[in-house]
Structures are given as C-alpha cells and as structure tokens.
Design an enzyme around this catalytic site. Structure first.
Site, short mmCIF file in Angstrom:
data_model
loop_
_atom_site.label_atom_id
_atom_site.label_comp_id
_atom_site.label_asym_id
_atom_site.label_seq_id
_atom_site.Cartn_x
_atom_site.Cartn_y
_atom_site.Cartn_z
N LYS A 188 1.02 0.55 12.16
CA LYS A 188 2.30 0.61 11.45
C LYS A 188 2.46 1.98 10.80
O LYS A 188 1.85 2.28 9.79
CB LYS A 188 2.40 -0.45 10.35
N GLY A 241 -2.67 6.01 2.17
CA GLY A 241 -1.46 5.94 1.36
C GLY A 241 -1.80 6.05 -0.11
O GLY A 241 -2.85 6.59 -0.49
N SER A 242 -0.94 5.51 -0.92
CA SER A 242 -1.13 5.61 -2.37
C SER A 242 -2.25 4.69 -2.84
O SER A 242 -2.58 3.68 -2.19
CB SER A 242 0.16 5.23 -3.09
N THR A 243 -2.83 5.04 -3.97
CA THR A 243 -3.91 4.23 -4.53
C THR A 243 -3.40 2.84 -4.89
O THR A 243 -4.11 1.84 -4.70
CB THR A 243 -4.52 4.93 -5.76
N VAL A 245 -1.00 1.00 -3.46
CA VAL A 245 -0.89 0.17 -2.26
C VAL A 245 -2.27 -0.08 -1.67
O VAL A 245 -2.54 -1.14 -1.09
CB VAL A 245 0.06 0.82 -1.24
N GLY A 246 -3.19 0.88 -1.83
CA GLY A 246 -4.56 0.66 -1.37
C GLY A 246 -5.21 -0.51 -2.07
O GLY A 246 -5.93 -1.31 -1.45
N GLU A 263 -8.09 5.69 2.58
CA GLU A 263 -7.98 7.10 2.19
C GLU A 263 -6.76 7.19 1.31
O GLU A 263 -5.63 7.04 1.78
CB GLU A 263 -7.87 7.99 3.44
N CYS A 297 -2.40 14.45 -0.26
CA CYS A 297 -3.44 13.88 -1.12
C CYS A 297 -4.53 14.90 -1.43
O CYS A 297 -5.24 14.79 -2.43
CB CYS A 297 -4.05 12.65 -0.46
N GLU A 395 -1.20 11.70 -9.85
CA GLU A 395 -0.81 12.39 -8.62
C GLU A 395 0.70 12.58 -8.58
O GLU A 395 1.45 11.63 -8.40
CB GLU A 395 -1.29 11.60 -7.40
#
Length: 506
Positions: A188, A241-243, A245-246, A263, A297, A395
């Site tokens: 995706k 992606g972002s932390t 969403v991680g 990552e 990032c 960030e």
C-alpha cells in the site's frame, strides 16, 4: 534563496488514471477515485482507486494463495534472482517516467528523484544477489546420534506500507528483499504518491513475477492499511511512516503476533567541534536540512554547535541557504520543491511561530512562499534554540533547521540523546578520538563522521528508540523476511525417555 516557478510546464500533460493490482489483474475500486493535486503546480496529475476493506482482503487472499500453493516460494534462488535483475533493468528503462511521477505527486525536485531511481536500481540488483546467498546452517558436532540442520524459510505474506516522501525509493528498500526471500506481498503506497509504485507493478509483471505475488492496493490507512496490519493471513508487516502510525501498526499486528519492521521518524543532530572542516560541514548542513524540503526522516534538523563557532557557523549556513533554489519540481535546477499538502505547510509554519514565541531567533527564512501555484516554504534557520523547545524535540518534517550550542563533549552527547528519536546523527571533527567517542555514545542507527546522509545498499538502515524496529538494506536484509526452522535428526536406535539404558530389560 532563488525562487523558480513555471506552472506552464504541466500544460501539455493530462492527469493519469491508475488501477489497483490484485491477483495479477488491474482492477477498479467501487468508490470515487482519489485525485492527486500536484503540490508544486496546483493541478490534478493522477487519479488513484480508493481501495476498500474488501479490496485489501482480496489482495491478502491472493497473496496467501500464491504463497501456499504458487510457484514463487518454490523457485530456486537463481530463478528468483534472475527475475529481480530483469525488474532492475526495466526500472532503469522507465526511470524518466518514474521520476516524473514522484516529482509531480510528491513535489520532489526532478534532479533529486532521478538520483533516487538510480539508487533504487542498485538496491534491486543487490537484493537479487542476496537471494542466492540465503542459506541455513548445519551442526554435525552434536554427537554420533544427532545431526542438526537450521533452515531459513520465507516468512509468508508480507504487508508493505510506504510513505509519500520517497515513494519509489522506500518500496525499493522493502519489496525486492521480501521477494528475494520467497515471500508474497500486499503493497500500500501513500494515497498522495501512488503512481510510481503502480508503474512498478507493471514492471514486475513484465519481469515475470507470477500473479498474486505482488498486489498493490491504493487508498487510505484507515480503510486499507488497518486491514493489512491486522489480518490473520498476514505474517509480517513492514511499515515506513510517522512514529504515531507506527505505534498503531504495532497495536494492530499484536492481535495475531505478527513480525513487525518499522522505520519511523527522526530528529537527527549534527555535532560540530571547533577543529572541523567547516567548509565541508556548511555544505552538508544545508544539504542535510533542506534535502527533499526537509520532508525526510533522516534530515539533519538539529545543529549542535560548539559555542566558540556557533555565531560564525550560523552566518555561513545562512549565506549558503540564501543560494538554495526553491521552486518548480520539474525544473532541473530546483533544489527545494513543494510541501506535500497545504495542511502540512501550516504545521511547519506553526512550529516556526511557536519557536519564535518561545525565544528562538529566525536567522533566515521563516515564511511561507507564495509562488502563484502549489505550496512552498522558505528554507529556515532558527538560532538560540534550547533543548526543551518543541522545534528541538519533535519532527517538523520541513525545511527548518534548529541551532543549539554546547561547551563540552558530554553536553553535546546529552543534547543529542535528549529526544525520543535515534535514527541518525553526524559528527564533525578532525580528531578521530572525538568522532569515535560521539559515534559510540550517541544512540542512533547511523552515525556519519565528517559527512552526512551518505548511503549504500550494503549498509543497514534503521533506528533506536522511537525511530523504529529492525533494519533495512545490508547483507541481512533478506533474512529479515524469513523464519528459522530447526531439523533435529536422530541417528541409530532410540533410547528410553526416562533414563539411559545400556541393555534391554529382562
């Protein structure tokens, strides 16, 4: 800062319509398409299918069948390697098409994207080589009655979720290694920049990847990504992606205890000592801060400068920043392109305003740029930043450079490690002991010494702390998509389980 804009460069191009790839077929969704407006031009450049939960489930089922009964996991490593090498050649042949899509959909400078596509070709070729190097172990040292063999087997179905900022490069850091291991996949891409990944689907079909091995579903994370990270038929999730969403990805994957590779974000420092080669550093500081408009990032968004050189360095970084060319992503001379969405531009601008209100000084830039189309941010330098400010800890994901100062090595290390992230760092000194001390004590997955943001397919990439889990690239990258299985083989007669016997009972 030089501003370049030429909205007419898109006048002879029409928006491209894309379909999804599920089980070897290009299919349409059942809801309205997603229209992507070029962030640097303001016009619609692509239309993607808005995938649904049902689409994701169909793709997962296709990948499951392809893994359980299809030819891909059962091919020899040399056969898979040959297909990956052919894919690399086809990527190179369509590099201009891929670069254009990433430039207009993500607002990336076209010259930069061309370099990313070339780097991706190298990664695909490296993965092809690793496919033939994957092997297990054997142990014939366990006594006359035992032989042990450790197999490496493909982990199964892998969900791959990629971000908008490096659409083609990051899928290249994941997909070829999963394929080299014999896995099947559901991919995706971000709904903001899906085009190049969908073209990759065409390339893989032409290269000979069997149906169901690579499925590409477009749409939102809430509708498609949530299924890909929680579905019980998925064995592993690889997410960039972002932390935030991680963390949600980990929660979803925990429902069936999937393997997760993440990552995530970074707040990366460059620590500079008085004996550094400042000419080299100034260039690296500007590049590290503004590469990809800071939407990276790995961006060197924190300069941690020794107090004796801080004022001079800020002045010199500002002078070079003033020469950075901002503007049309399709202009080959552009160095900083557009910001991905108007909403993200407002977020970046908000960080700058908050920093100013907290006592930071705007040494350069600081404003949004009105170029007539799209959304742009001036490369910005904030001086007098303290470690407690949000702009120094969070960030920003934009072309904003925060400058902090230190007096001792211990203080520099403390500032560098004071954030929740640990993706990368840089240290600048002619003294090797200083560089090695920083390299060993700063908690980051990559530490550059007298350079910044260099890389190679052979070098692992990933972070400490909230910058992620696991590593991509490097010689073990294919192993990340495998499970180990022990075969413990007994040789000769079987002994009684409760005590050893030398002769049979009467």
């Amino acid at each position: 800062m030089t501003v370049l804009i030429n909205p007419k460069m898109l006048s002879d191009r029409t928006a491209r319509d894309f379909k999804m790839l599920i089980d070897g077929n290009w299919v349409e969704g059942n809801v309205d398409a997603i229209e992507r407006i070029a962030p640097g031009h303001g016009s619609v450049v692509s239309r993607f299918q808005s995938g649904t939960k049902a689409d994701a489930e169909r793709a997962i089922a296709a990948a499951r069948t392809a893994f359980d009964t299809g030819p891909w996991p059962r091919m020899t490593a040399s056969e898979r390697s040959a297909i990956l090498l052919k894919a690399a050649d086809l990527i190179a042949a369509r590099s201009e098409e891929l670069a254009y899509l990433d430039a207009v959909e993500a607002g990336k400078p076209i010259t930069q994207v061309r370099g990313e596509i070339a780097g991706s070709v190298d990664i695909w070729r490296y993965a092809a080589a690793l496919a033939r190097d994957l092997h297990g172990e054997s142990y014939n040292t366990l006594g006359d009655g035992t032989l042990g063999v450790v197999l490496r087997e493909a982990i199964g179905v892998v969900s791959i979720i990629t971000p908008w900022n490096f659409p083609f490069l990051i899928v290249g850091q994941k997909l070829p290694f999963a394929l080299a291991a014999g896995c099947t996949t559901v991919v995706k891409p971000s709904e903001l920049s899906s085009g190049s990944t969908l073209v990759l689907g065409e390339i893989l079909q032409e290269a000979g990847v069997p149906k169901g091995v690579v499925n590409i579903v477009t749409g939102t994370g809430a509708e498609v990504g949530s299924i890909m990270t929680s579905h019980p038929s998925v064995d592993m999730v690889s997410f960039t992606g972002s932390t935030g969403v991680g963390k949600l990805t980990m929660v979803n994957a925990a429902q069936s205890l999937k393997k997760v590779s993440l990552e995530l974000g970074g707040k990366n420092p460059q620590i500079v000592f008085p004996d550094a080669d400042l000419d080299a550093f100034i260039d690296a500081a500007v590049f590290g801060a503004y590469f990809n408009a800071g939407e990276c990032c790995n961006a060197g968004s924190r300069l941690i400068l020794h107090k004796s050189i801080a004022a001079d360095v800020v002045k010199r970084v500002g002078e070079l920043t003033s020469k950075v060319k901002v503007g049309d992503p399709l202009d080959p001379t552009t160095q900083v392109g557009a910001i991905i969405t108007p909403q993200h531009l407002e977020k970046i601008s908000g960080y700058v305003s908050d920093a100013k209100n907290s006592g930071a000084q705007i040494a350069h830039g600081g404003e949004k740029l009105d170029l007539g189309m799209g959304q742009f941010m001036a490369p910005t330098i904030l001086s007098d930043v303290t470690p407690a400010m949000a702009v120094a800890r969070e960030e920003v994901f934009g072309p904003v450079l925060s400058v902090l100062a230190f007096e001792t090595t211990a203080e520099a290390i403390e500032i560098a490690n004071s954030v929740d992230y640990g993706l990368s760092a840089g240290v600048w000194s002619r003294d090797f002991d200083t560089c090695l001390t920083i390299g060993r004590r700063v908690r980051a997955g990559t530490v550059w010494m007298n350079t910044f943001m260099d890389g190679a397919s052979e070098l692992p990439f990933g972070g400490y702390k909230q910058s992620g889990l696991g590593r991509e690239l490097g010689r073990h990258a294919v192993e990340d998509y495998t499970e180990t299985k022990t075969l413990n083989m007994h040789i000769g007669g079987r002994t009684n389980w409760w005590m050893p016997q030398t002769e049979k009972p009467a």
